[in-house]
Design a protein around this motif. Sequence first.
Motif, short mmCIF file in Angstrom:
data_model
loop_
_atom_site.label_atom_id
_atom_site.label_comp_id
_atom_site.label_asym_id
_atom_site.label_seq_id
_atom_site.Cartn_x
_atom_site.Cartn_y
_atom_site.Cartn_z
N GLU A 46 0.84 -1.11 0.16
CA GLU A 46 -0.02 0.04 0.18
C GLU A 46 0.94 1.35 0.11
O GLU A 46 0.45 2.30 -0.49
CB GLU A 46 -1.02 0.12 1.10
N LEU A 47 1.95 1.28 0.62
CA LEU A 47 2.73 2.43 0.76
C LEU A 47 3.46 2.74 -0.58
O LEU A 47 3.38 3.98 -0.99
CB LEU A 47 3.96 2.05 1.82
N CYS A 48 3.94 1.81 -1.17
CA CYS A 48 4.62 1.86 -2.72
C CYS A 48 3.51 2.12 -3.55
O CYS A 48 3.76 3.10 -4.42
CB CYS A 48 5.22 0.68 -3.18
N GLU A 49 2.32 1.66 -3.61
CA GLU A 49 1.19 2.00 -4.42
C GLU A 49 0.89 3.69 -4.39
O GLU A 49 0.76 4.33 -5.42
CB GLU A 49 -0.09 1.37 -4.26
N ILE A 50 0.68 4.04 -3.13
CA ILE A 50 0.48 5.29 -2.85
C ILE A 50 1.51 6.39 -3.42
O ILE A 50 1.30 7.45 -3.89
CB ILE A 50 0.10 5.63 -1.46
N SER A 68 8.50 8.84 -6.96
CA SER A 68 9.20 7.69 -7.37
C SER A 68 10.21 7.58 -6.33
O SER A 68 10.74 6.34 -5.85
CB SER A 68 9.57 7.72 -8.75
N GLN A 69 10.93 8.32 -5.85
CA GLN A 69 12.13 8.17 -4.96
C GLN A 69 11.81 7.51 -3.65
O GLN A 69 12.32 6.51 -3.29
CB GLN A 69 12.85 9.58 -4.70
N HIS A 70 10.64 8.11 -2.88
CA HIS A 70 10.33 7.42 -1.80
C HIS A 70 9.76 5.90 -1.97
O HIS A 70 9.89 5.04 -1.27
CB HIS A 70 9.41 8.23 -0.94
N ALA A 71 9.10 5.78 -3.16
CA ALA A 71 8.63 4.44 -3.49
C ALA A 71 9.77 3.30 -3.56
O ALA A 71 9.62 2.34 -3.21
CB ALA A 71 7.69 4.31 -4.71
N LEU A 72 10.86 3.91 -4.11
CA LEU A 72 12.00 3.19 -4.39
C LEU A 72 12.62 2.89 -3.22
O LEU A 72 12.93 1.73 -2.64
CB LEU A 72 13.01 3.87 -5.27
N GLU A 73 12.83 3.69 -2.09
CA GLU A 73 13.44 3.50 -0.75
C GLU A 73 12.58 2.49 -0.10
O GLU A 73 13.09 1.66 0.61
CB GLU A 73 13.63 4.82 0.08
N ARG A 101 13.55 -1.31 0.82
CA ARG A 101 13.64 -1.81 2.34
C ARG A 101 12.76 -3.05 2.70
O ARG A 101 13.18 -3.98 3.28
CB ARG A 101 13.08 -0.52 3.08
N TRP A 102 11.61 -3.13 1.81
CA TRP A 102 10.84 -4.21 1.95
C TRP A 102 11.68 -5.45 1.30
O TRP A 102 11.78 -6.47 1.60
CB TRP A 102 9.49 -3.93 1.09
N ARG A 103 12.27 -5.32 -0.05
CA ARG A 103 13.12 -6.31 -0.43
C ARG A 103 14.28 -6.62 0.42
O ARG A 103 14.55 -8.02 0.50
CB ARG A 103 13.73 -5.81 -1.82
N ASN A 104 15.15 -5.91 1.13
CA ASN A 104 15.98 -6.40 2.06
C ASN A 104 15.63 -7.14 3.19
O ASN A 104 16.21 -7.94 3.71
CB ASN A 104 16.86 -4.87 2.42
N GLN A 105 14.24 -6.84 3.75
CA GLN A 105 13.78 -7.30 4.66
C GLN A 105 13.33 -8.64 4.65
O GLN A 105 13.32 -9.65 5.49
CB GLN A 105 12.77 -6.46 5.40
N THR A 106 12.60 -8.90 3.43
CA THR A 106 11.89 -10.05 3.04
C THR A 106 12.49 -10.98 1.87
O THR A 106 12.23 -12.06 1.79
CB THR A 106 10.51 -9.70 2.86
N ASP A 107 13.01 -10.01 0.86
CA ASP A 107 13.24 -10.68 -0.35
C ASP A 107 12.28 -11.36 -0.81
O ASP A 107 12.39 -12.24 -1.79
CB ASP A 107 14.38 -11.94 -0.07
N GLU A 108 11.16 -10.71 -0.96
CA GLU A 108 10.01 -11.11 -1.62
C GLU A 108 9.88 -10.86 -3.16
O GLU A 108 10.35 -9.56 -3.38
CB GLU A 108 8.50 -10.54 -0.90
N PRO A 109 9.61 -11.76 -3.85
CA PRO A 109 9.43 -11.27 -5.60
C PRO A 109 8.62 -9.99 -5.74
O PRO A 109 8.93 -9.08 -6.53
CB PRO A 109 8.97 -12.47 -6.25
N GLU A 110 7.52 -9.68 -5.00
CA GLU A 110 6.73 -8.73 -5.16
C GLU A 110 7.49 -7.24 -4.89
O GLU A 110 7.29 -6.30 -5.74
CB GLU A 110 5.40 -8.66 -4.60
N VAL A 125 10.48 -2.20 -6.91
CA VAL A 125 11.59 -1.43 -7.36
C VAL A 125 11.73 -1.41 -8.69
O VAL A 125 12.04 -0.24 -9.17
CB VAL A 125 12.86 -2.36 -6.72
N ALA A 126 11.41 -2.23 -9.58
CA ALA A 126 11.28 -2.33 -10.95
C ALA A 126 10.30 -0.94 -11.41
O ALA A 126 10.59 -0.23 -12.22
CB ALA A 126 10.78 -3.33 -11.58
N ALA A 127 9.15 -1.00 -10.67
CA ALA A 127 8.24 0.11 -11.10
C ALA A 127 8.74 1.50 -10.72
O ALA A 127 8.27 2.38 -11.36
CB ALA A 127 6.86 -0.36 -10.26
N ALA A 128 9.37 1.62 -9.77
CA ALA A 128 10.00 3.00 -9.28
C ALA A 128 11.13 3.38 -10.31
O ALA A 128 11.07 4.67 -10.99
CB ALA A 128 10.52 2.96 -8.10
#
Length: 342
Positions: free
Chosen positions: A80-84, A91-96, A100-109, A114-117
């Motif tokens: 939800e955070l990234c979508e908003i 885009s910069q805050h969405a990327l950050e 952070r999400w990827r570093n914490q969980t390594d989830e494909p989503e 990150v790609a969308a940003a």
Amino acid sequence: MRALARDGSTSNYVVLAKEYSALGEPPSVLKVCREGLELHPESAELQRLARRAKELHQEQRLHDLNLELESAPRAALFRELCEIQLENGDSQHALEAAQRWRNQTDEPEAAYYVAAAHAEFFFDGRRSRDGLQAFQLAAESAKHLARDKRPLRLQFEIARRCGAWEDARIALARLLELMPGNPLLEARFRRVLSNCAHSKPLAKALSEVEKSGRFVDDEPEEAGNFDREALRPTLKRLAARTEVHVAFFLRGNTALVQGAHGPTADRTARAVREVLQASRSAARRMALGRAFEIRAEGSFGALVLKPGPLGTAAVWTSQIPKGEIEQLLEQLNGESPMESAA
């Protein structure tokens, strides 16, 4: 509320929306504005109030999401955070957040966001490395999100806009596997297939976009494909202001000018176009993204350019533009609805 029940006029909707705004209730403001806009879609004031209420509501939601993520991080909150943030063009805050999400969980989503940003950076700034990184990360997330259409759509959009038609075809073919028989996708697939003979390798296509600053579907520079007569009343209204020397509307190689005539109009329009092109080129080189406003101030007064969806509105004034001048610039460039000049 009683006045609105008796008379569903624009002014009564505006009054009620402002009352809810004073009470600090953005969701109620949005509800009233949306109801009012169904009856009065041309109301610029209701549209303005709705935009502001949405901004306030999202600001509060972003604050709440960040607090929740500090105490109990989970995928739904990060999503939800990234979508908003992406919806808001942040885009910069969405990327950050996505990193952070990827570093914490390594989830494909997380890789998808990150790609969308990075894709938004590419669409705004035309830097090839952003486009390539977005495409590669979207491909990575697509491998793990087998039924998810978003990474494939992102790959398709990047490839299509830079003319890498073979990559666009592959992404569309995989989308058709997920949505067989979809008429819109099938039509797009036929169009893309017809362009594959002229396809470029992705890296080369991205590099050419960075050099030219243009996507394959951008309007040709010489195109004057817009309704000039619809713009002229607003341009004249802008030029009629006592502090305005000259008002401009630029689209490609076409320029509408009010306040100057003949060779002077041509010369000033060319100069303003050069300012616009140089600013865009510098922004791409410095990775600043898309320019929303370009301003120069000095003893001559102020020159302000506002690029937008329809083109670039510009004004040369004796003082810093504000109030109605800024509103008219936004009407000309398509950032806000065009109003009657009467």
